[in-house]
Design a protein around this motif. Structure first.
Motif, PDB file in Angstrom:
ATOM      1  N   THR A 131       0.808  -1.227   0.000  1.00  0.00           N
ATOM      2  CA  THR A 131       0.000   0.000   0.000  1.00  0.00           C
ATOM      3  C   THR A 131       0.835   1.268   0.000  1.00  0.00           C
ATOM      4  OG1 THR A 131      -0.121  -0.054   2.425  1.00  0.00           O
ATOM      5  CG2 THR A 131      -1.907  -1.126   1.197  1.00  0.00           C
ATOM      6  N   ASP A 132       2.047   1.212   0.569  1.00  0.00           N
ATOM      7  CA  ASP A 132       2.847   2.431   0.746  1.00  0.00           C
ATOM      8  C   ASP A 132       4.280   2.222   0.282  1.00  0.00           C
ATOM      9  OD1 ASP A 132       1.161   4.231   2.992  1.00  0.00           O
ATOM     10  OD2 ASP A 132       0.836   2.071   3.119  1.00  0.00           O
ATOM     11  N   GLY A 133       4.932   3.328  -0.123  1.00  0.00           N
ATOM     12  CA  GLY A 133       6.359   3.305  -0.406  1.00  0.00           C
ATOM     13  C   GLY A 133       6.698   2.998  -1.851  1.00  0.00           C
ATOM     14  N   ALA A 134       7.991   2.777  -2.069  1.00  0.00           N
ATOM     15  CA  ALA A 134       8.513   2.603  -3.424  1.00  0.00           C
ATOM     16  C   ALA A 134       7.891   1.428  -4.161  1.00  0.00           C
ATOM     17  CB  ALA A 134      10.035   2.431  -3.367  1.00  0.00           C
ATOM     18  N   ASN A 170       0.654  -3.666   3.913  1.00  0.00           N
ATOM     19  CA  ASN A 170       0.086  -4.534   2.891  1.00  0.00           C
ATOM     20  C   ASN A 170      -1.431  -4.489   2.959  1.00  0.00           C
ATOM     21  OD1 ASN A 170       2.325  -5.542   1.593  1.00  0.00           O
ATOM     22  ND2 ASN A 170       2.460  -7.396   2.819  1.00  0.00           N
ATOM     23  N   GLY A 171      -2.061  -4.348   1.793  1.00  0.00           N
ATOM     24  CA  GLY A 171      -3.491  -4.572   1.700  1.00  0.00           C
ATOM     25  C   GLY A 171      -3.714  -6.048   1.441  1.00  0.00           C
ATOM     26  N   VAL A 172      -4.899  -6.532   1.776  1.00  0.00           N
ATOM     27  CA  VAL A 172      -5.189  -7.956   1.643  1.00  0.00           C
ATOM     28  C   VAL A 172      -6.551  -8.138   0.976  1.00  0.00           C
ATOM     29  CG1 VAL A 172      -5.435 -10.156   2.865  1.00  0.00           C
ATOM     30  CG2 VAL A 172      -3.845  -8.424   3.729  1.00  0.00           C
ATOM     31  N   LEU A 173      -6.618  -9.034   0.009  1.00  0.00           N
ATOM     32  CA  LEU A 173      -7.855  -9.365  -0.691  1.00  0.00           C
ATOM     33  C   LEU A 173      -8.277 -10.780  -0.304  1.00  0.00           C
ATOM     34  CD1 LEU A 173      -6.977  -7.993  -4.253  1.00  0.00           C
ATOM     35  CD2 LEU A 173      -8.188  -6.811  -2.404  1.00  0.00           C
ATOM     36  N   LEU A 174      -9.517 -10.911   0.206  1.00  0.00           N
ATOM     37  CA  LEU A 174     -10.025 -12.196   0.671  1.00  0.00           C
ATOM     38  C   LEU A 174     -11.261 -12.601  -0.121  1.00  0.00           C
ATOM     39  CD1 LEU A 174      -9.866 -11.425   4.510  1.00  0.00           C
ATOM     40  CD2 LEU A 174      -8.171 -12.692   3.176  1.00  0.00           C
ATOM     41  N   SER A 175     -11.379 -13.886  -0.399  1.00  0.00           N
ATOM     42  CA  SER A 175     -12.556 -14.398  -1.099  1.00  0.00           C
ATOM     43  C   SER A 175     -12.829 -15.834  -0.680  1.00  0.00           C
ATOM     44  CB  SER A 175     -12.351 -14.347  -2.618  1.00  0.00           C
ATOM     45  OG  SER A 175     -13.390 -15.035  -3.288  1.00  0.00           O
ATOM     46  N   LEU A 200      -0.849  -6.709 -13.002  1.00  0.00           N
ATOM     47  CA  LEU A 200      -0.645  -6.004 -14.268  1.00  0.00           C
ATOM     48  C   LEU A 200      -1.358  -4.663 -14.307  1.00  0.00           C
ATOM     49  CD1 LEU A 200      -1.040  -8.981 -16.790  1.00  0.00           C
ATOM     50  CD2 LEU A 200       1.062  -7.707 -16.320  1.00  0.00           C
ATOM     51  N   GLU A 201      -2.375  -4.510 -13.486  1.00  0.00           N
ATOM     52  CA  GLU A 201      -3.205  -3.307 -13.522  1.00  0.00           C
ATOM     53  C   GLU A 201      -2.939  -2.342 -12.376  1.00  0.00           C
ATOM     54  OE1 GLU A 201      -6.075  -0.893 -15.323  1.00  0.00           O
ATOM     55  OE2 GLU A 201      -5.215  -2.780 -16.049  1.00  0.00           O
ATOM     56  N   ALA A 202      -2.575  -2.875 -11.198  1.00  0.00           N
ATOM     57  CA  ALA A 202      -2.545  -2.073  -9.964  1.00  0.00           C
ATOM     58  C   ALA A 202      -1.584  -0.889 -10.039  1.00  0.00           C
ATOM     59  CB  ALA A 202      -2.194  -2.970  -8.782  1.00  0.00           C
ATOM     60  N   TRP A 203      -0.405  -1.074 -10.667  1.00  0.00           N
ATOM     61  CA  TRP A 203       0.597  -0.008 -10.679  1.00  0.00           C
ATOM     62  C   TRP A 203       0.084   1.267 -11.338  1.00  0.00           C
ATOM     63  CZ3 TRP A 203       2.335   2.042 -15.294  1.00  0.00           C
ATOM     64  CH2 TRP A 203       2.015   1.317 -16.454  1.00  0.00           C
ATOM     65  N   LYS A 204      -0.910   1.139 -12.233  1.00  0.00           N
ATOM     66  CA  LYS A 204      -1.460   2.303 -12.931  1.00  0.00           C
ATOM     67  C   LYS A 204      -2.239   3.211 -11.977  1.00  0.00           C
ATOM     68  CE  LYS A 204      -2.201  -0.613 -17.028  1.00  0.00           C
ATOM     69  NZ  LYS A 204      -3.227  -1.179 -17.939  1.00  0.00           N
ATOM     70  N   TRP A 205      -2.645   2.658 -10.839  1.00  0.00           N
ATOM     71  CA  TRP A 205      -3.509   3.383  -9.921  1.00  0.00           C
ATOM     72  C   TRP A 205      -2.764   3.908  -8.686  1.00  0.00           C
ATOM     73  CZ3 TRP A 205      -8.658   4.135 -11.208  1.00  0.00           C
ATOM     74  CH2 TRP A 205      -9.093   3.433 -12.334  1.00  0.00           C
ATOM     75  N   ASN A 261      -9.536   1.817  -0.829  1.00  0.00           N
ATOM     76  CA  ASN A 261     -10.679   2.260  -1.629  1.00  0.00           C
ATOM     77  C   ASN A 261     -10.342   2.336  -3.111  1.00  0.00           C
ATOM     78  OD1 ASN A 261      -8.940   4.457  -0.980  1.00  0.00           O
ATOM     79  ND2 ASN A 261     -10.530   5.918  -1.587  1.00  0.00           N
ATOM     80  N   VAL A 262      -9.088   2.707  -3.414  1.00  0.00           N
ATOM     81  CA  VAL A 262      -8.665   2.761  -4.812  1.00  0.00           C
ATOM     82  C   VAL A 262      -8.538   1.353  -5.378  1.00  0.00           C
ATOM     83  CG1 VAL A 262      -6.868   3.543  -6.413  1.00  0.00           C
ATOM     84  CG2 VAL A 262      -7.470   4.944  -4.429  1.00  0.00           C
TER      85      VAL A 262
END
Length: 323
Positions: free
Chosen positions: A211-214, A232-237, A252-257, A269-270
């Motif tokens: 979530t934070d830093g370089a 760290n963010g965590v995704l659970l399912s 592949l997508e997250a770095w764009k945001w 939230n993002v």
């Protein structure tokens, strides 16, 4: 040497910045030039270039460099400091033998590094081929018996979005044990984010992201029970979406945001609002997951071999050079 012209067998030493102390022997017959960040060390008679470079790389050499760095809050070496560095040298013949010995080790390290780099490039190529581009719904390459279009979903539609908890490094153990069996993942890239081991766990199989830093936006699949720190963010399912394939798609997508206003960040939230195109079929997700796990396991194996070779080289440098 204060002249910037470089010739074959010159030893080049970085004297400023983060790479201070790194050195190499210039092997080409073509003349070249260096900038002010590099010092040229040209051997005199009966001194082998490789032996100079090995001395610089040894524990004693790196300590000399550390002690001689200029003060004032700015790392740096000057020519006078370098000239005062003292090393011991054996006969010319022994220098050659030692130089050739380490040359073979370096060649082996280079070979493994090239194999590792090739595997990483191969994985990137597969990622481009096996996942749809931009707004497309069908990848260019698919495994047999899968023909259904993929679907567009928001991360928060298929995952519970949460994050880890604060944990001091001092409370973790470097080695896995009965007392500390669970891996702890944080934001660093070394060891795939592994910070150490802990007595408790927070999650059981999930996808994490920094979530934070370089390294903000770096996404990883975590199989099994683990602890995650607060960066760290965590995704659970509980529906089956927590798998390697989905993790690679999000990565592949997250770095764009990632927000680069001040400290880089990718908040929950993002992340939750990121849209990704995923296979509708869990069987296709599983097939892709197994494929990319196999590639990652091979990369890890080659990385382990490379790290071991580098450790062996350092051990020989300590044993074969006067400390």
């Amino acid at each position: 040497m204060k002249n910037s012209r470089v010739f074959k067998n010159d030893v080049l030493l970085n004297i400023t910045g983060a790479s201070i102390g790194r050195s190499a022997v210039y092997q080409s017959s073509d003349t070249a030039n260096v900038n002010q960040h590099v010092c040229i060390i040209r051997p005199k008679d009966n001194i082998v270039s490789n032996f100079i470079q090995l001395n610089i790389s040894s524990t004693k050499g790196q300590k000399e460099i550390e002690l001689n760095q200029a003060g004032g809050g700015r790392e740096g070496l000057n020519f006078q400091q370098i000239a005062k560095m003292i090393f011991s040298y054996p006969s010319y013949d022994e220098q050659q033998v030692i130089g050739l010995f380490f040359e073979k080790i370096n060649d082996t390290i280079t070979l493994h590094q090239r194999k590792l780099d090739k595997l990483k490039r191969l994985k990137q190529g597969y990622l481009q081929q096996f996942f749809p581009k931009n707004d497309e719904k069908v990848p260019r390459v698919r495994f047999a018996n899968f023909e259904e279009e993929w679907e567009l979903r928001k991360v928060k539609e298929i995952f519970e979005v949460t994050r880890g908890q604060v944990l001091a490094v001092t409370k973790t153990s470097e080695e896995k044990s009965d007392m500390a069996p669970f891996p702890v993942y944080s934001s660093q890239t070394k060891n795939n984010g592994l910070m150490g081991y802990y007595k408790d766990y927070l999650f059981d199989t999930a996808i994490t992201w920094t979530t934070d830093g370089a390294n903000a936006g770096t996404v990883n699949y975590r199989n099994g029970k683990f602890y995650s720190t607060n960066v760290n963010g965590v995704l659970l399912s509980d529906k089956g979406y927590t798998n390697k394939a989905i993790a690679e798609i999000i990565n592949l997508e997250a770095w764009k945001w990632v927000s680069h206003v001040g400290n880089p960040k990718l908040m929950n939230n993002v992340m939750g609002n990121i849209s990704i195109v995923i296979p509708k079929s869990f069987k296709e997700q599983d097939r892709l997951s197994r494929f990319f796990k196999q590639i990652d396991n091979t990369i890890t194996l080659h990385q382990s071999k490379l790290d071991k070779l580098k450790s062996i080289k350092q051990a020989f440098l300590q044993k074969m050079f006067i400390q």
